[in-house]
Design a protein around this motif. Structure first.
Motif, PDB file in Angstrom:
ATOM      1  N   PHE A  11       0.850  -1.178   0.000  1.00  0.00           N
ATOM      2  CA  PHE A  11       0.000   0.000   0.000  1.00  0.00           C
ATOM      3  C   PHE A  11       0.885   1.227   0.000  1.00  0.00           C
ATOM      4  O   PHE A  11       1.803   1.350   0.819  1.00  0.00           O
ATOM      5  N   LEU A  12       0.628   2.121  -0.943  1.00  0.00           N
ATOM      6  CA  LEU A  12       1.413   3.337  -1.078  1.00  0.00           C
ATOM      7  C   LEU A  12       0.587   4.538  -0.657  1.00  0.00           C
ATOM      8  O   LEU A  12      -0.575   4.665  -1.048  1.00  0.00           O
ATOM      9  N   ASP A  13       1.214   5.390   0.095  1.00  0.00           N
ATOM     10  CA  ASP A  13       0.581   6.644   0.486  1.00  0.00           C
ATOM     11  C   ASP A  13       1.047   7.707  -0.500  1.00  0.00           C
ATOM     12  O   ASP A  13       2.163   8.213  -0.395  1.00  0.00           O
ATOM     13  N   LEU A  14       0.233   7.979  -1.515  1.00  0.00           N
ATOM     14  CA  LEU A  14       0.603   8.897  -2.587  1.00  0.00           C
ATOM     15  C   LEU A  14      -0.217  10.177  -2.499  1.00  0.00           C
ATOM     16  O   LEU A  14      -1.380  10.166  -2.098  1.00  0.00           O
ATOM     17  N   GLU A  15       0.410  11.243  -2.923  1.00  0.00           N
ATOM     18  CA  GLU A  15      -0.337  12.493  -3.075  1.00  0.00           C
ATOM     19  C   GLU A  15      -1.371  12.277  -4.177  1.00  0.00           C
ATOM     20  O   GLU A  15      -1.088  11.618  -5.184  1.00  0.00           O
ATOM     21  N   PRO A  16      -2.562  12.819  -4.003  1.00  0.00           N
ATOM     22  CA  PRO A  16      -3.604  12.629  -5.025  1.00  0.00           C
ATOM     23  C   PRO A  16      -3.171  13.072  -6.420  1.00  0.00           C
ATOM     24  O   PRO A  16      -3.503  12.414  -7.406  1.00  0.00           O
ATOM     25  N   SER A  17      -2.407  14.151  -6.501  1.00  0.00           N
ATOM     26  CA  SER A  17      -1.993  14.634  -7.821  1.00  0.00           C
ATOM     27  C   SER A  17      -1.061  13.634  -8.509  1.00  0.00           C
ATOM     28  O   SER A  17      -1.175  13.402  -9.712  1.00  0.00           O
ATOM     29  N   LEU A  18      -0.162  13.009  -7.733  1.00  0.00           N
ATOM     30  CA  LEU A  18       0.730  12.011  -8.313  1.00  0.00           C
ATOM     31  C   LEU A  18      -0.057  10.780  -8.735  1.00  0.00           C
ATOM     32  O   LEU A  18       0.156  10.227  -9.818  1.00  0.00           O
ATOM     33  N   ARG A  19      -0.971  10.347  -7.901  1.00  0.00           N
ATOM     34  CA  ARG A  19      -1.810   9.189  -8.231  1.00  0.00           C
ATOM     35  C   ARG A  19      -2.589   9.449  -9.512  1.00  0.00           C
ATOM     36  O   ARG A  19      -2.653   8.584 -10.400  1.00  0.00           O
ATOM     37  N   ASN A  20      -3.162  10.628  -9.640  1.00  0.00           N
ATOM     38  CA  ASN A  20      -3.941  10.967 -10.836  1.00  0.00           C
ATOM     39  C   ASN A  20      -3.064  10.987 -12.080  1.00  0.00           C
ATOM     40  O   ASN A  20      -3.474  10.523 -13.152  1.00  0.00           O
ATOM     41  N   ARG A  21      -1.845  11.524 -11.948  1.00  0.00           N
ATOM     42  CA  ARG A  21      -0.925  11.549 -13.093  1.00  0.00           C
ATOM     43  C   ARG A  21      -0.539  10.138 -13.511  1.00  0.00           C
ATOM     44  O   ARG A  21      -0.497   9.822 -14.698  1.00  0.00           O
ATOM     45  N   LYS A  23      -2.222   7.356 -12.974  1.00  0.00           N
ATOM     46  CA  LYS A  23      -3.400   6.690 -13.526  1.00  0.00           C
ATOM     47  C   LYS A  23      -3.661   7.155 -14.957  1.00  0.00           C
ATOM     48  O   LYS A  23      -3.952   6.337 -15.845  1.00  0.00           O
ATOM     49  N   ALA A  24      -3.526   8.451 -15.200  1.00  0.00           N
ATOM     50  CA  ALA A  24      -3.743   8.987 -16.542  1.00  0.00           C
ATOM     51  C   ALA A  24      -2.684   8.472 -17.512  1.00  0.00           C
ATOM     52  O   ALA A  24      -2.998   8.075 -18.634  1.00  0.00           O
ATOM     53  N   TYR A  25      -1.436   8.466 -17.088  1.00  0.00           N
ATOM     54  CA  TYR A  25      -0.363   7.999 -17.964  1.00  0.00           C
ATOM     55  C   TYR A  25      -0.547   6.521 -18.295  1.00  0.00           C
ATOM     56  O   TYR A  25      -0.375   6.109 -19.440  1.00  0.00           O
ATOM     57  N   ALA A  26      -0.903   5.731 -17.292  1.00  0.00           N
ATOM     58  CA  ALA A  26      -1.155   4.305 -17.526  1.00  0.00           C
ATOM     59  C   ALA A  26      -2.305   4.130 -18.510  1.00  0.00           C
ATOM     60  O   ALA A  26      -2.220   3.319 -19.445  1.00  0.00           O
ATOM     61  N   SER A  32      -3.300  -0.883 -16.875  1.00  0.00           N
ATOM     62  CA  SER A  32      -3.794  -0.576 -15.533  1.00  0.00           C
ATOM     63  C   SER A  32      -2.649   0.051 -14.747  1.00  0.00           C
ATOM     64  O   SER A  32      -1.472  -0.043 -15.135  1.00  0.00           O
ATOM     65  N   MET A  33      -2.980   0.675 -13.624  1.00  0.00           N
ATOM     66  CA  MET A  33      -1.924   1.234 -12.780  1.00  0.00           C
ATOM     67  C   MET A  33      -1.000   0.122 -12.294  1.00  0.00           C
ATOM     68  O   MET A  33       0.212   0.316 -12.198  1.00  0.00           O
ATOM     69  N   ARG A  34      -1.548  -1.027 -11.984  1.00  0.00           N
ATOM     70  CA  ARG A  34      -0.742  -2.157 -11.523  1.00  0.00           C
ATOM     71  C   ARG A  34       0.271  -2.563 -12.585  1.00  0.00           C
ATOM     72  O   ARG A  34       1.459  -2.755 -12.297  1.00  0.00           O
ATOM     73  N   GLU A  35      -0.185  -2.692 -13.833  1.00  0.00           N
ATOM     74  CA  GLU A  35       0.717  -3.057 -14.922  1.00  0.00           C
ATOM     75  C   GLU A  35       1.795  -1.992 -15.112  1.00  0.00           C
ATOM     76  O   GLU A  35       2.979  -2.308 -15.261  1.00  0.00           O
ATOM     77  N   TRP A  36       1.368  -0.729 -15.119  1.00  0.00           N
ATOM     78  CA  TRP A  36       2.292   0.376 -15.342  1.00  0.00           C
ATOM     79  C   TRP A  36       3.326   0.447 -14.231  1.00  0.00           C
ATOM     80  O   TRP A  36       4.533   0.591 -14.492  1.00  0.00           O
ATOM     81  N   LEU A  37       2.888   0.324 -12.976  1.00  0.00           N
ATOM     82  CA  LEU A  37       3.813   0.378 -11.841  1.00  0.00           C
ATOM     83  C   LEU A  37       4.765  -0.815 -11.843  1.00  0.00           C
ATOM     84  O   LEU A  37       5.952  -0.665 -11.550  1.00  0.00           O
ATOM     85  N   THR A  38       4.269  -1.983 -12.184  1.00  0.00           N
ATOM     86  CA  THR A  38       5.128  -3.169 -12.248  1.00  0.00           C
ATOM     87  C   THR A  38       6.230  -2.966 -13.280  1.00  0.00           C
ATOM     88  O   THR A  38       7.405  -3.241 -13.015  1.00  0.00           O
ATOM     89  N   GLU A  39       5.866  -2.460 -14.462  1.00  0.00           N
ATOM     90  CA  GLU A  39       6.865  -2.191 -15.495  1.00  0.00           C
ATOM     91  C   GLU A  39       7.861  -1.134 -15.036  1.00  0.00           C
ATOM     92  O   GLU A  39       9.065  -1.253 -15.294  1.00  0.00           O
ATOM     93  N   ALA A  40       7.385  -0.100 -14.358  1.00  0.00           N
ATOM     94  CA  ALA A  40       8.266   0.964 -13.875  1.00  0.00           C
ATOM     95  C   ALA A  40       9.243   0.427 -12.832  1.00  0.00           C
ATOM     96  O   ALA A  40      10.434   0.766 -12.841  1.00  0.00           O
ATOM     97  N   ILE A  41       8.771  -0.420 -11.950  1.00  0.00           N
ATOM     98  CA  ILE A  41       9.634  -0.996 -10.913  1.00  0.00           C
ATOM     99  C   ILE A  41      10.686  -1.894 -11.546  1.00  0.00           C
ATOM    100  O   ILE A  41      11.875  -1.825 -11.195  1.00  0.00           O
ATOM    101  N   ILE A  42      10.281  -2.722 -12.493  1.00  0.00           N
ATOM    102  CA  ILE A  42      11.228  -3.617 -13.170  1.00  0.00           C
ATOM    103  C   ILE A  42      12.282  -2.798 -13.915  1.00  0.00           C
ATOM    104  O   ILE A  42      13.479  -3.091 -13.850  1.00  0.00           O
TER     105      ILE A  42
END
Length: 83
Positions: A11-21, A23-26, A32-42
């Motif tokens: 669970f990540l505590d993100l600023e709403p503006s970062l979360r929205n950015r 989500k929009a980029y994904a 999905s955000m999960r897919e996008w974040l997984t790729e970013a982490i890798i």
């Protein structure tokens, strides 16, 4: 079907503006955000591994010359070309 017992949730505590950015980029990439974040982490992990391997390669002195030896070699080559 994916077994959820083999996954860990974070669970990540993100600023709403970062979360929205994120989500929009994904969404723009059709992910999905999960897919996008997984790729970013890798990608980040691969970059860190590349940096670590590069730094380790810099410490490998096998087959290298000291600066003094290199300069002497260059001086000899330059002197030889002038003759």
């Amino acid at each position: 079907m994916v077994e959820s017992a083999n996954r860990t949730r974070y669970f990540l505590d993100l600023e709403p503006s970062l979360r929205n950015r994120m989500k929009a980029y994904a969404a723009l990439q059709g992910k999905s955000m999960r897919e996008w974040l997984t790729e970013a982490i890798i990608s980040k992990m691969e970059d860190e591994i590349d940096v670590a391997e590069g730094l380790n390669a810099l410490t490998d002195t096998e087959g290298t010359l000291s600066l003094e030896s290199y300069l002497e070699t260059r001086k000899a080559v330059t002197s030889g070309n002038r003759a």
